[in-house]
Design a protein around this motif. Sequence first.
Motif, PDB file in Angstrom:
ATOM      1  N   SER A   1      27.732   4.170  67.056  1.00  0.00           N
ATOM      2  CA  SER A   1      28.212   2.807  67.037  1.00  0.00           C
ATOM      3  C   SER A   1      28.456   2.329  68.460  1.00  0.00           C
ATOM      4  O   SER A   1      29.092   3.013  69.245  1.00  0.00           O
ATOM      5  CB  SER A   1      29.511   2.766  66.227  1.00  0.00           C
ATOM      6  OG  SER A   1      29.974   1.462  66.134  1.00  0.00           O
ATOM      7  N   GLU A   2      27.933   1.163  68.776  1.00  0.00           N
ATOM      8  CA  GLU A   2      28.107   0.576  70.108  1.00  0.00           C
ATOM      9  C   GLU A   2      28.931  -0.701  69.973  1.00  0.00           C
ATOM     10  O   GLU A   2      28.588  -1.586  69.185  1.00  0.00           O
ATOM     11  CB  GLU A   2      26.742   0.248  70.704  1.00  0.00           C
ATOM     12  CG  GLU A   2      26.783  -0.398  72.054  1.00  0.00           C
ATOM     13  CD  GLU A   2      25.406  -0.783  72.553  1.00  0.00           C
ATOM     14  OE1 GLU A   2      25.330  -1.681  73.403  1.00  0.00           O
ATOM     15  OE2 GLU A   2      24.406  -0.201  72.103  1.00  0.00           O
TER      16      GLU A   2
ATOM     17  N   THR B   1      36.646  -4.967  66.408  1.00  0.00           N
ATOM     18  CA  THR B   1      35.625  -5.619  67.233  1.00  0.00           C
ATOM     19  C   THR B   1      34.270  -5.475  66.539  1.00  0.00           C
ATOM     20  O   THR B   1      34.106  -4.675  65.630  1.00  0.00           O
ATOM     21  CB  THR B   1      35.581  -5.032  68.658  1.00  0.00           C
ATOM     22  OG1 THR B   1      34.730  -5.845  69.463  1.00  0.00           O
ATOM     23  CG2 THR B   1      35.071  -3.611  68.667  1.00  0.00           C
ATOM     24  N   TRP B   2      33.324  -6.276  66.968  1.00  0.00           N
ATOM     25  CA  TRP B   2      31.964  -6.155  66.454  1.00  0.00           C
ATOM     26  C   TRP B   2      31.314  -4.915  67.037  1.00  0.00           C
ATOM     27  O   TRP B   2      31.599  -4.517  68.163  1.00  0.00           O
ATOM     28  CB  TRP B   2      31.134  -7.384  66.830  1.00  0.00           C
ATOM     29  CG  TRP B   2      31.496  -8.595  66.030  1.00  0.00           C
ATOM     30  CD1 TRP B   2      32.325  -9.601  66.418  1.00  0.00           C
ATOM     31  CD2 TRP B   2      31.057  -8.906  64.722  1.00  0.00           C
ATOM     32  NE1 TRP B   2      32.424 -10.526  65.413  1.00  0.00           N
ATOM     33  CE2 TRP B   2      31.650 -10.131  64.360  1.00  0.00           C
ATOM     34  CE3 TRP B   2      30.220  -8.275  63.806  1.00  0.00           C
ATOM     35  CZ2 TRP B   2      31.425 -10.735  63.141  1.00  0.00           C
ATOM     36  CZ3 TRP B   2      29.988  -8.884  62.587  1.00  0.00           C
ATOM     37  CH2 TRP B   2      30.593 -10.090  62.258  1.00  0.00           C
ATOM     38  N   SER B   3      30.438  -4.309  66.271  1.00  0.00           N
ATOM     39  CA  SER B   3      29.685  -3.158  66.760  1.00  0.00           C
ATOM     40  C   SER B   3      28.307  -3.169  66.121  1.00  0.00           C
ATOM     41  O   SER B   3      28.068  -3.861  65.133  1.00  0.00           O
ATOM     42  CB  SER B   3      30.414  -1.858  66.441  1.00  0.00           C
ATOM     43  OG  SER B   3      30.437  -1.662  65.043  1.00  0.00           O
ATOM     44  N   LYS B   4      27.403  -2.405  66.703  1.00  0.00           N
ATOM     45  CA  LYS B   4      26.076  -2.228  66.098  1.00  0.00           C
ATOM     46  C   LYS B   4      25.769  -0.749  66.090  1.00  0.00           C
ATOM     47  O   LYS B   4      26.220   0.001  66.945  1.00  0.00           O
ATOM     48  CB  LYS B   4      24.999  -3.000  66.845  1.00  0.00           C
ATOM     49  CG  LYS B   4      24.617  -2.437  68.182  1.00  0.00           C
ATOM     50  CD  LYS B   4      23.455  -3.217  68.782  1.00  0.00           C
ATOM     51  CE  LYS B   4      23.001  -2.637  70.082  1.00  0.00           C
ATOM     52  NZ  LYS B   4      22.229  -1.426  69.970  1.00  0.00           N
ATOM     53  N   MET B   5      25.033  -0.339  65.092  1.00  0.00           N
ATOM     54  CA  MET B   5      24.637   1.057  65.008  1.00  0.00           C
ATOM     55  C   MET B   5      23.406   1.267  65.877  1.00  0.00           C
ATOM     56  O   MET B   5      22.596   0.375  66.061  1.00  0.00           O
ATOM     57  CB  MET B   5      24.327   1.450  63.563  1.00  0.00           C
ATOM     58  CG  MET B   5      25.551   1.451  62.673  1.00  0.00           C
ATOM     59  SD  MET B   5      26.900   2.471  63.267  1.00  0.00           S
ATOM     60  CE  MET B   5      26.220   4.093  63.066  1.00  0.00           C
TER      61      MET B   5
ATOM     62  N   GLY C   1      22.380  -5.812  61.699  1.00  0.00           N
ATOM     63  CA  GLY C   1      22.965  -4.546  62.113  1.00  0.00           C
ATOM     64  C   GLY C   1      24.339  -4.595  62.735  1.00  0.00           C
ATOM     65  O   GLY C   1      24.856  -3.572  63.168  1.00  0.00           O
ATOM     66  N   MET C   2      24.948  -5.763  62.817  1.00  0.00           N
ATOM     67  CA  MET C   2      26.305  -5.862  63.353  1.00  0.00           C
ATOM     68  C   MET C   2      27.307  -5.627  62.225  1.00  0.00           C
ATOM     69  O   MET C   2      27.061  -5.979  61.084  1.00  0.00           O
ATOM     70  CB  MET C   2      26.567  -7.256  63.924  1.00  0.00           C
ATOM     71  CG  MET C   2      25.783  -7.587  65.124  1.00  0.00           C
ATOM     72  SD  MET C   2      26.505  -6.804  66.567  1.00  0.00           S
ATOM     73  CE  MET C   2      25.264  -7.173  67.753  1.00  0.00           C
ATOM     74  N   SER C   3      28.432  -5.061  62.573  1.00  0.00           N
ATOM     75  CA  SER C   3      29.522  -4.941  61.609  1.00  0.00           C
ATOM     76  C   SER C   3      30.839  -5.093  62.351  1.00  0.00           C
ATOM     77  O   SER C   3      30.932  -4.796  63.537  1.00  0.00           O
ATOM     78  CB  SER C   3      29.464  -3.610  60.866  1.00  0.00           C
ATOM     79  OG  SER C   3      29.590  -2.540  61.763  1.00  0.00           O
ATOM     80  N   TYR C   4      31.837  -5.607  61.642  1.00  0.00           N
ATOM     81  CA  TYR C   4      33.164  -5.767  62.221  1.00  0.00           C
ATOM     82  C   TYR C   4      33.919  -4.496  61.881  1.00  0.00           C
ATOM     83  O   TYR C   4      34.169  -4.195  60.722  1.00  0.00           O
ATOM     84  CB  TYR C   4      33.848  -7.000  61.634  1.00  0.00           C
ATOM     85  CG  TYR C   4      34.936  -7.558  62.499  1.00  0.00           C
ATOM     86  CD1 TYR C   4      34.652  -8.046  63.765  1.00  0.00           C
ATOM     87  CD2 TYR C   4      36.243  -7.604  62.060  1.00  0.00           C
ATOM     88  CE1 TYR C   4      35.640  -8.568  64.570  1.00  0.00           C
ATOM     89  CE2 TYR C   4      37.241  -8.126  62.859  1.00  0.00           C
ATOM     90  CZ  TYR C   4      36.938  -8.608  64.112  1.00  0.00           C
ATOM     91  OH  TYR C   4      37.925  -9.110  64.907  1.00  0.00           O
ATOM     92  N   LYS C   5      34.262  -3.712  62.891  1.00  0.00           N
ATOM     93  CA  LYS C   5      34.746  -2.357  62.694  1.00  0.00           C
ATOM     94  C   LYS C   5      36.066  -2.104  63.403  1.00  0.00           C
ATOM     95  O   LYS C   5      36.352  -2.707  64.423  1.00  0.00           O
ATOM     96  CB  LYS C   5      33.714  -1.406  63.293  1.00  0.00           C
ATOM     97  CG  LYS C   5      33.222  -0.344  62.395  1.00  0.00           C
ATOM     98  CD  LYS C   5      32.116   0.394  63.101  1.00  0.00           C
ATOM     99  CE  LYS C   5      32.394   1.866  62.976  1.00  0.00           C
ATOM    100  NZ  LYS C   5      31.310   2.682  63.443  1.00  0.00           N
TER     101      LYS C   5
END
Length: 89
Positions: free
Chosen positions: A14-15, A55-59, A40-44
Amino acid sequence: MTPSPQTNDDRARSEKIIDPTAYFSSWFFRIDSHHFETLGMSYKKFMKNKKPYWTWSKMNPIEYRFQQGYIFYARDDSNHFLGSSSNSL
């Protein structure tokens, strides 16, 4: 034949993305907030100094989740893309 054991380098990572709008700003197609999770974004939730923050992240690698009928318009409205299916890339 047995599969190779998975290493830490093989797993998706996760970035953190501070500003998804800025992240997508260089794309040819206009990406509105309702498409962030599709691309591919998720709020994590992350932890820093034992305190949670969101924060938002992308795998990495990204998993696209668009479905048939999703439409993405070019920034200048000259073209559009109509999605038919998606696979993890």
